[in-house]
Enzyme design. Structure first.
Site, PDB file in Angstrom:
ATOM      1  N   ASP A 269      -8.615  -6.635  -5.169  1.00 17.10           N
ATOM      2  CA  ASP A 269      -8.015  -5.167  -4.528  1.00 17.10           C
ATOM      3  C   ASP A 269      -8.439  -4.188  -5.195  1.00 17.10           C
ATOM      4  O   ASP A 269      -9.199  -3.725  -6.439  1.00 17.10           O
ATOM      5  CB  ASP A 269      -6.174  -4.730  -4.850  1.00 17.10           C
ATOM      6  CG  ASP A 269      -6.160  -3.754  -3.798  1.00 17.10           C
ATOM      7  OD1 ASP A 269      -7.284  -2.397  -3.794  1.00 17.10           O
ATOM      8  OD2 ASP A 269      -5.105  -4.187  -3.392  1.00 17.10           O
TER       9      ASP A 269
ATOM     10  N   HIS B  18      -7.859  -4.901  -0.417  1.00 12.41           N
ATOM     11  CA  HIS B  18      -6.910  -4.683  -0.328  1.00 12.41           C
ATOM     12  C   HIS B  18      -6.086  -4.442   0.882  1.00 12.41           C
ATOM     13  O   HIS B  18      -5.192  -5.413   1.458  1.00 12.41           O
ATOM     14  CB  HIS B  18      -7.130  -3.348  -0.592  1.00 12.41           C
ATOM     15  CG  HIS B  18      -5.876  -2.506  -0.178  1.00 12.41           C
ATOM     16  ND1 HIS B  18      -4.725  -2.799  -1.346  1.00 12.41           N
ATOM     17  CD2 HIS B  18      -4.915  -2.179   0.552  1.00 12.41           C
ATOM     18  CE1 HIS B  18      -4.008  -1.831  -0.674  1.00 12.41           C
ATOM     19  NE2 HIS B  18      -3.413  -1.631   0.778  1.00 12.41           N
TER      20      HIS B  18
ATOM     21  N   SER C  44       0.693  -0.993  -0.120  1.00 17.78           N
ATOM     22  CA  SER C  44       0.228   0.120   0.006  1.00 17.78           C
ATOM     23  C   SER C  44       0.908   1.464  -0.245  1.00 17.78           C
ATOM     24  O   SER C  44       1.731   0.888  -0.916  1.00 17.78           O
ATOM     25  CB  SER C  44      -0.519   0.319   1.747  1.00 17.78           C
ATOM     26  OG  SER C  44      -1.778   1.046   0.718  1.00 17.78           O
TER      27      SER C  44
END
Length: 423
Positions: A374, A404, A206
């Site tokens: 995601d 995610h 991320s």
């Protein structure tokens, strides 16, 4: 596949969903009928500790396992300047004689340096990647010397808005605009301070993955060898959809009357911008998970004894409020703004001839991992990395209903990928 849960900070199930349908006792002990909507109001008003104005770690708090390095002044990419920067970090394992076994782990938006280990003094949550880092784990601390810094602009010991400025007051709303490259520049300074000349692996997911990609270019430019990188659930360039999702989150915080333009650190408990921060987290959390998972877990179920037709909530609404409340108790609203904006600044191709040209300059051997569900950083953005980085291995896909947050939850899939990559 089955939906799993994690101890990760934004992945705890809402324990309030199981509220019982019971009448209220009268003062004399007799049971009385429940007025319409009253049970729902009672469910919401359960006694909770007050919310601090900021959940930041502050000077004088228990350091826990944090170590600190003062790395000097920094001129920032957008034109500001920080006259002094301190970095909070944690380490595990031992650096070997030739310094060849160092691993840098970079956290996501609301993470911190506490990658592995239990909650305790100075650390309000368990380590966020405890299934991945530790003795015998995929990133084996019996084999590697692992370093995890808290990011510049964060709120857990590294210089950020809650830190004291040169005038002795918290930076607050005066904290300058920072970029992903500024954050990596500070991490490069920490690397030098630690005497590390090469990283065997730089890995993150991320927001951490954004910094991994910058590290792959800025590290060698600074004379620090980066042999391998792991970019998980991330992108080379934030796009319109990610910017759009961030916009209401920033607005929720800034329009909270208790935000006070970022200068709220002297406010009493329950008088800080926890409402705006909580709403921002609720918006973000919907991008961390999937519609399939939320519908499967909650669907249209009411929350406990509440009646959505009489002012009560659906269970999924309670779940999101729970996530927002948790974050407000351990994080800082200003840091949320600063770090979100740093993510929006991310463009690996800026001043490098475009994204593909920049990716083509990466020399490190590269592991790229995407989560198939995601919706924050879709797999196509990871595929772009694997296509253009010369030494990238074929794109690896994590199969998950979670979305995610799969980078936190699906350690049983990501772990073997990392282990195989490290050999």
């Amino acid at each position: 596949m089955a939906i799993t849960t994690s101890k990760a900070a934004h992945d705890a199930p809402d324990q309030q969903v199981r509220s019982a349908l019971v009448p209220f006792p009268a003062p004399d002990g007799a049971l009385v009928p429940v007025p319409d909507g009253a049970l729902g109001r009672a469910s919401r008003s359960r006694s909770k500790p007050p919310v601090p104005a900021s959940g930041a770690w502050r000077e004088g708090d228990d350091p826990g396992h944090r170590l600190f390095a003062d790395v000097g002044a920094f001129d920032l990419e957008a034109g500001g300047r920080l006259p002094a920067v301190r970095v909070a970090y944690e380490t595990w394992g031992t650096l070997n004689a030739d310094g060849s076994n160092a691993v840098l782990v970079l956290h996501a938006l609301t993470g911190d340096s506490h990658v592995t280990g239990e909650a305790g003094p100075g650390h309000v949550t368990d380590g966020w990647w405890g299934d991945m880092v530790g003795p015998g784990k995929p990133i084996d601390t019996d084999r590697y010397f692992v370093v995890a810094p808290n990011v510049l602009g964060g709120c857990q010991g590294t210089t950020g808005p809650s830190s004291l400025a040169h005038d002795g007051r918290p930076w607050g709303g005066r904290f300058p605009y920072i970029t992903t490259r500024d954050q990596v520049a500070v991490e490069i300074a920490l690397t030098r301070d630690l005497g590390i000349r090469s990283w065997d692996l730089v890995v993150g997911a991320s927001m951490g993955g954004l910094r991994v990609l910058e590290w792959a270019l800025l590290g060698p430019e600074a004379g620090i060898e980066v042999r391998n990188v792991g970019a998980i659930a991330t992108t080379a360039q934030t796009g319109g959809d990610q910017i759009a999702w961030s916009h209401p989150q920033l607005a929720a915080i800034r329009t909270d009357p208790r935000f006070r333009d970022g200068d709220y650190y002297s406010a009493a408990d329950d008088d800080g911008p926890h409402s705006g921060l909580g709403i921002a987290r609720q918006i973000a959390h919907t991008t961390y998970r999937t519609g399939y998972e939320l519908d499967r877990r909650f669907g249209r179920l009411p929350q406990g004894g509440e009646d959505p037709f009489a002012g009560g909530r659906f269970a999924v609404q309670s779940y999101l409020e729970h996530q927002g409340d948790k974050l407000a108790r351990r994080f800082d609203a200003n840091s949320y703004v600063v770090l979100t904006e740093s993510m929006l600044s991310h463009d690996l191709g800026r001043d490098r001839g475009g994204v593909e040209a920049a990716l083509s300059q990466i020399t490190a051997r590269t592991l790229v991992v995407a989560v198939d569900s995601d919706r924050l950083f879709p797999p196509a953005q990871s595929a772009r990395l694997a296509r253009w980085i010369p030494n990238a291995e074929p794109l690896r896909i994590v199969t998950s209903d979670v979305g995610h947050d799969g980078f936190l939850v699906e350690a049983d899939q990501i772990g073997p990928m990392v282990s195989e990559f490290l050999g």
